[in-house]
Design a protein around this motif. Structure first.
Motif, short mmCIF file in Angstrom:
data_model
loop_
_atom_site.label_atom_id
_atom_site.label_comp_id
_atom_site.label_asym_id
_atom_site.label_seq_id
_atom_site.Cartn_x
_atom_site.Cartn_y
_atom_site.Cartn_z
N ALA A 89 0.83 -1.22 0.00
CA ALA A 89 0.00 0.00 0.00
C ALA A 89 0.86 1.25 0.00
O ALA A 89 0.57 2.22 -0.73
CB ALA A 89 -0.94 -0.01 1.20
N LYS A 90 1.92 1.26 0.80
CA LYS A 90 2.82 2.41 0.84
C LYS A 90 3.55 2.57 -0.49
O LYS A 90 3.70 3.69 -1.00
CB LYS A 90 3.83 2.25 1.97
N LEU A 91 3.98 1.46 -1.05
CA LEU A 91 4.66 1.48 -2.33
C LEU A 91 3.73 1.96 -3.45
O LEU A 91 4.12 2.77 -4.29
CB LEU A 91 5.19 0.07 -2.63
N ALA A 92 2.50 1.48 -3.42
CA ALA A 92 1.53 1.87 -4.45
C ALA A 92 1.16 3.35 -4.33
O ALA A 92 0.94 4.01 -5.35
CB ALA A 92 0.28 1.01 -4.33
N LYS A 93 1.12 3.86 -3.12
CA LYS A 93 0.82 5.28 -2.94
C LYS A 93 1.91 6.14 -3.57
O LYS A 93 1.64 7.18 -4.15
CB LYS A 93 0.67 5.60 -1.44
N TYR A 94 3.14 5.68 -3.46
CA TYR A 94 4.25 6.44 -4.02
C TYR A 94 4.43 6.17 -5.52
O TYR A 94 4.59 7.10 -6.31
CB TYR A 94 5.55 6.08 -3.27
N ALA A 95 4.38 4.91 -5.92
CA ALA A 95 4.69 4.53 -7.31
C ALA A 95 3.50 4.63 -8.24
O ALA A 95 3.67 4.71 -9.45
CB ALA A 95 5.24 3.10 -7.33
N GLY A 96 2.30 4.60 -7.72
CA GLY A 96 1.11 4.73 -8.54
C GLY A 96 0.91 3.59 -9.51
O GLY A 96 1.11 2.42 -9.18
N ALA A 97 0.53 3.93 -10.74
CA ALA A 97 0.17 2.93 -11.75
C ALA A 97 1.34 2.03 -12.11
O ALA A 97 1.13 0.91 -12.60
CB ALA A 97 -0.36 3.62 -13.00
N GLY A 98 2.55 2.46 -11.88
CA GLY A 98 3.71 1.65 -12.22
C GLY A 98 3.74 0.33 -11.49
O GLY A 98 4.27 -0.66 -11.99
N ILE A 99 3.17 0.29 -10.32
CA ILE A 99 3.15 -0.96 -9.55
C ILE A 99 1.76 -1.58 -9.54
O ILE A 99 1.60 -2.76 -9.28
CB ILE A 99 3.68 -0.73 -8.13
N LEU A 100 0.74 -0.79 -9.84
CA LEU A 100 -0.63 -1.30 -9.79
C LEU A 100 -1.09 -1.94 -11.09
O LEU A 100 -1.96 -2.80 -11.08
CB LEU A 100 -1.60 -0.17 -9.43
N VAL A 101 -0.54 -1.52 -12.22
CA VAL A 101 -1.00 -2.03 -13.50
C VAL A 101 -0.51 -3.45 -13.80
O VAL A 101 -1.28 -4.27 -14.27
CB VAL A 101 -0.64 -1.05 -14.64
N PRO A 102 0.75 -3.78 -13.54
CA PRO A 102 1.19 -5.15 -13.85
C PRO A 102 0.50 -6.18 -12.96
O PRO A 102 -0.37 -5.86 -12.16
CB PRO A 102 2.69 -5.12 -13.56
N ILE A 103 0.91 -7.40 -13.09
CA ILE A 103 0.29 -8.50 -12.35
C ILE A 103 0.41 -8.31 -10.85
O ILE A 103 -0.39 -8.85 -10.08
CB ILE A 103 0.87 -9.85 -12.81
N THR A 104 1.36 -7.51 -10.42
CA THR A 104 1.51 -7.24 -8.99
C THR A 104 0.28 -6.53 -8.44
O THR A 104 -0.16 -6.80 -7.33
CB THR A 104 2.76 -6.38 -8.74
N GLY A 105 -0.29 -5.63 -9.22
CA GLY A 105 -1.52 -4.94 -8.79
C GLY A 105 -2.70 -5.88 -8.73
O GLY A 105 -3.56 -5.78 -7.86
N PHE A 106 -2.75 -6.82 -9.68
CA PHE A 106 -3.83 -7.81 -9.66
C PHE A 106 -3.74 -8.66 -8.40
O PHE A 106 -4.74 -8.88 -7.72
CB PHE A 106 -3.74 -8.70 -10.90
N ALA A 107 -2.54 -9.13 -8.08
CA ALA A 107 -2.37 -9.95 -6.88
C ALA A 107 -2.75 -9.16 -5.63
O ALA A 107 -3.38 -9.70 -4.71
CB ALA A 107 -0.93 -10.44 -6.79
#
Length: 161
Positions: A89-107
């Protein structure tokens, strides 16, 4: 129209204007340029990590297709672990779509509701709430694939396949 109607309209307009000013004041300002750059960099890092996993699995003697499947599983596992520890959650808040769009965001989207509603029990908590984001098709598809994979593996061990 009488004077009371005019007064009520003015009160509503003043209230709406005050509310809109308050919302503008407390809403965080985002730089789309900075967000785009962060998404680009972190998306690239996820892809680089995926390539490192693929190269590592291929160095162990796996073909490219098998190494790709292991890479997918590794990225999903890593994402679920990071979700469970609260780091994702902290990483996604900082990195945004870069970490949420790939399969990592799906998981993350599958694991988050399961972790959040764990206290409600296996069936009414995890079992029901995991459907809120990922959907029953995904859950049952993954579970069925796992079962069929185990059956295939057992048959391969017995030289049936």
């Amino acid at each position: 129209m009488n004077i009371e109607d005019v007064m009520n309209e003015n009160d509503e307009t003043v209230r709406n204007n005050a509310y809109n000013e308050y919302v503008k004041k407390i809403t965080p300002k985002h730089s789309w340029w900075r967000n785009m750059c962060r998404a680009f960099v972190f998306g690239g890092l996820v892809c680089t990590l995926g390539q490192l996993f693929t190269s590592w699995y291929m160095s162990m003697g796996n073909d490219e297709k098998t190494a790709g499947m292991y890479t997918t599983l590794s990225l999903v596992l890593l994402s679920v672990i990071l979700t469970g520890t609260g780091i994702f959650a902290k990483l996604a808040k900082y990195a945004g779509a870069g970490i949420l769009v790939p399969i990592t965001g799906f998981a993350n989207s599958v694991a988050s509701p399961a972790i959040e509603f764990k206290r409600e029990g296996q069936i009414f908590g995890i079992g029901c709430k995991i459907f809120t984001i990922a959907g029953p098709v995904i859950l049952y598809g993954v579970f069925t694939s796992w079962i069929l994979g185990v059956i295939y593996w057992l048959l391969a061990l017995c030289n049936v396949v």
